[in-house]
Structures are given as C-alpha cells and as structure tokens.
Design a protein around this motif. Structure first.
Motif, mmCIF file in Angstrom:
data_model
loop_
_atom_site.group_PDB
_atom_site.id
_atom_site.type_symbol
_atom_site.label_atom_id
_atom_site.label_comp_id
_atom_site.label_asym_id
_atom_site.label_seq_id
_atom_site.Cartn_x
_atom_site.Cartn_y
_atom_site.Cartn_z
ATOM 1 N N GLU A 142 -4.219 -29.303 -3.915
ATOM 2 C CA GLU A 142 -5.114 -29.580 -2.782
ATOM 3 C C GLU A 142 -5.807 -30.916 -3.011
ATOM 4 O O GLU A 142 -7.035 -31.018 -2.991
ATOM 5 N N MET A 199 -8.559 -32.274 -0.978
ATOM 6 C CA MET A 199 -9.913 -31.751 -1.188
ATOM 7 C C MET A 199 -10.458 -32.211 -2.539
ATOM 8 O O MET A 199 -11.325 -31.565 -3.122
ATOM 9 N N LYS A 203 -4.185 -30.312 9.058
ATOM 10 C CA LYS A 203 -5.175 -29.847 8.080
ATOM 11 C C LYS A 203 -6.438 -29.364 8.803
ATOM 12 O O LYS A 203 -7.001 -28.318 8.462
ATOM 13 N N ASP A 240 -5.736 -26.020 10.176
ATOM 14 C CA ASP A 240 -5.610 -25.048 9.085
ATOM 15 C C ASP A 240 -7.010 -24.598 8.640
ATOM 16 O O ASP A 240 -7.293 -23.400 8.506
ATOM 17 N N HIS A 241 -7.904 -25.567 8.470
ATOM 18 C CA HIS A 241 -9.240 -25.215 7.993
ATOM 19 C C HIS A 241 -10.075 -24.543 9.080
ATOM 20 O O HIS A 241 -10.881 -23.651 8.778
ATOM 21 N N ARG A 281 -8.999 -21.012 8.857
ATOM 22 C CA ARG A 281 -9.499 -20.336 7.640
ATOM 23 C C ARG A 281 -10.992 -20.046 7.768
ATOM 24 O O ARG A 281 -11.470 -18.986 7.351
ATOM 25 N N ILE A 282 -11.735 -20.980 8.340
ATOM 26 C CA ILE A 282 -13.180 -20.759 8.517
ATOM 27 C C ILE A 282 -13.391 -19.657 9.553
ATOM 28 O O ILE A 282 -14.188 -18.741 9.351
ATOM 29 N N CYS A 328 -15.176 -29.122 13.921
ATOM 30 C CA CYS A 328 -14.522 -29.912 12.883
ATOM 31 C C CYS A 328 -14.776 -31.388 13.167
ATOM 32 O O CYS A 328 -14.384 -31.895 14.226
ATOM 33 N N SER A 388 -13.381 -33.095 7.817
ATOM 34 C CA SER A 388 -11.993 -32.972 7.369
ATOM 35 C C SER A 388 -11.354 -34.344 7.265
ATOM 36 O O SER A 388 -11.437 -35.144 8.198
ATOM 37 N N HIS A 427 0.338 -29.542 4.788
ATOM 38 C CA HIS A 427 -0.025 -30.045 6.119
ATOM 39 C C HIS A 427 1.017 -31.039 6.639
ATOM 40 O O HIS A 427 1.282 -31.088 7.839
#
Ligand code: BGC
Length: 350
Positions: free
Chosen positions: A104, A107, A158, A161-162, A165-166, A263, A295, A302
């Motif tokens: 990752e 990140m 990405k 994706d986040h 997930r959140i 985001c 982000s 991704h």
C-alpha cells in the motif's frame, strides 16, 4: 533517444533533448513510449511549485501518465513483446514503512516514497523507457488510443475503493454521488460512479463546451455552478471533490446526507484564507456521522481496477476526453491549458 526533461525547482526549464537509451536490468521490461498524458501536477512541476530531482542530478525526465508497447521482456515473463502497458507511478519507501511493506505504497507513512516523473525517479516522457515487470500493468489491446487515461483513472479507482471501505463501517447503500469539477479526474470519477449504478451529478463552473455534453452522454446530470446551493434540499450520499477550490472543499463537508462520505481528491493552492463557522462544520459532521478524507496516488490493485474500468467503458466517450494530441517535438504546447481542454496528450511516436 528523445525525452522531455526539466529541472525540478526551476521555472521554465522544460526541453526535448537527446538522452542515452535506458538500460534494461534483470526483471525489467523495455517499452516503446506511445503516449503520455499531462495533468495539473505536470503543470506544477513545470512552474517549479512541486517536484524533486533524482539524488545527485539536476534534471529529470517528466511524465507519470504513461502508455507504451513492450519491446523486450525478461526470460519467463508474463509479458509478451507487443503488449500494451502502463507503468505505476509510486515506489515504496526504502525502510519500508508498514503500509509500503504491505503493497500500500499509496498510503506511505514516512513520506520517503519516490514517484516516476515527480519525485526522484525519471518519468515516462521518453521514446523508450524501462519499468520493473512488477510495476507494469497490461492493458486490453482495445485501449491503444486511450491507455494513458489509466493512471488518472487509478487515482479515482483508489478514491472509490476507500469510499466503499469507509462506507462499509455501517450499513451503506448509497444512491447519489456529486462530483465537483469536470476535468479529467472529475469525469473519470463520474464514469466510475455510473459503473457502480449510482445517480451521478457533476458540478463545474463552465456552462458550455464539451464538458456538459460529456457528462450528459455518461447518463449523469450536469450542474453549471460555483457553489453547492443546488444540493441543500437533497444532499448526495457521497461527494468526490476534484476541484481543490477552497469554497467547494468547505461546502462539501456540510452538504452530504447523513453518514455521508466526502473524498477530497483535488489539490488547492495554498495562501487563500476563508472565514468559516467551525462550530457548524463540526456539528454537521459529528451529528450526521459523516466522514471526510483525503486521497492521493494509487497502488497496483487500483491500476488494475482502472484498466478494467476503462476496458468496460465506451471507447468513443473516452476518446472525447482527449481534446488535444501534440507531438513530442512540440511537447511544451501540452502545458498550456485551454478552458475547454480536458486531457492533453503528448504523442511519443512522432
Ligand atoms: C499523481 C499521483 C501522485 C500525485 C502527487 C498526481 O498527479 O497522479 O500519482 O501521487 O500527483 O505527487
């Protein structure tokens, strides 16, 4: 071979010059550069607002939105000569931090990552380039004319994706998304929203030209505006903020439905101040269980999701995002950004 190079930290130093051919080390692919997309980060690099040269060097090759065709592969490679590929932008930091150690690197925790064409490693704006096979992504051959859109799409893949997930921290069945900004990142974020079956709204200050048509042809709704007033009565479940405009960044934080996810994917320039009611922002976010997050960048997962998303999209629509193609020899023209430009691309083959 010819390459487009610049001197990080110094304005107006872009030039097309002859540099030695890249050397393919064991495990690398040698790639013929096909095209390169130019984005806001490249314009910041050109104007010395961002960017770091490789250690011990003053100039570097620019370019991180790559597209190329494989010329040479290592023995036993999963790649074949002729494959269409893009190269990943970021490499893990040397420690590596926990996130980089887990793949990752988007990140990265200690900021010592490197990025091709941006931070300490040569980019992809050259007639030939090498990439470690593990940092290349193979594309569907149908993407030959638009494959340089994979990198900006990876950035929004990405983001999505986040967001998901959140959202998954509690029951999450979003219905609507607002994307602010109809540049390449905004339009690609909207495409991914449509592919997820959401009702997509795109807001941009431009009222005419190709952006409204591109949004309409996606089956989304265009709003020509510079504020979020249209959304006060029926706020979206998700906002993907792609403008980096301070007023919109702040407004987005208080303009979602309950349990909304915002985001922040656009980058503001620093130095402008705003008067805000901090208590109002606080109450709105806390009392609605909202989440606001930033982000940047993208990892291999991704990039692969982006390549799949583009292969599923309408090719004609993707081609319309590319509003200008300039030959490498006139690469500097790609850095001027017209109001109606969406994505400007450098052709590395002429
Ligand atoms: C690139 C990212 C990169 C970021 C900051 C963006 O334009 O798409 O990959 O991480 O700039 O350097």
């Amino acid at each position: 071979m010819r390459a487009l190079t610049f001197e990080p930290g110094k304005k107006g130093t872009l030039k097309v010059e002859e540099i030695p051919d890249p050397e393919r080390k064991n495990g690398d692919l040698l790639v013929q550069g096909v095209a390169l997309g130019i984005c806001g980060t490249d314009r910041e690099l050109e104007s010395a607002d961002y960017g770091w040269a490789p250690p011990g060097k003053s100039r570097m090759v620019i370019g991180h939105e790559s597209l190329g065709r494989v010329l040479e592969v290592p023995d036993g490679s999963a790649y074949s000569v002729g494959d269409l590929v893009v190269g990943v932008v970021r490499r893990p930091d040397p420690v590596p931090c926990g996130a980089c150690a887990h793949g990752e690197f988007d990140m990265c925790r200690n900021g010592r990552y490197t990025e091709r064409g941006i931070k300490e490693i040569d980019g992809y704006a050259s007639e030939r380039w090498v990439v470690e096979a593990g940092y290349a992504v193979k594309l569907d051959p149908s993407l030959e004319s638009v494959g340089m859109l994979v990198e900006p799409t990876s950035v929004v893949a990405k983001a999505w994706d986040h967001i998901e997930r959140i959202g998954a921290r509690a029951w999450f069945e979003p219905r609507t998304v607002l994307v602010t900004g109809a540049g390449p990142i905004g339009l690609l974020a909207a495409l991914l929203g449509v592919q997820r079956g959401l009702e997509v709204h795109v807001l941009d200050r431009v009222a005419e030209g190709r952006k409204p048509a591109l949004v309409a042809d996606l089956g989304a709704t265009y709003h020509a505006a510079s504020n979020l007033d249209d959304f006060h009565d029926d706020p979206p479940d998700i906002i993907v903020e792609c403008t980096g405009v301070g007023e919109l960044v702040l407004a987005s934080m208080t303009t979602t439905a309950a349990a909304g996810v915002v985001c922040l994917a656009g980058l503001a320039s620093q130095g402008r101040t705003h008067r805000v009611d901090g208590g109002l922002i606080n109450r709105d976010i806390v009392l609605e269980n909202d989440a606001v997050f930033g982000s940047v960048n993208a990892n291999l997962r991704h990039f692969r999701a982006a390549a799949d998303a583009l292969a599923k999209a309408d090719l004609g629509w993707l081609e319309r995002l590319i509003t200008r193609r300039v030959p490498l020899e006139r690469a500097e023209d790609a850095f001027a950004h017209g109001d109606d430009d969406v994505k400007v691309v450098i052709d590395l083959t002429v």
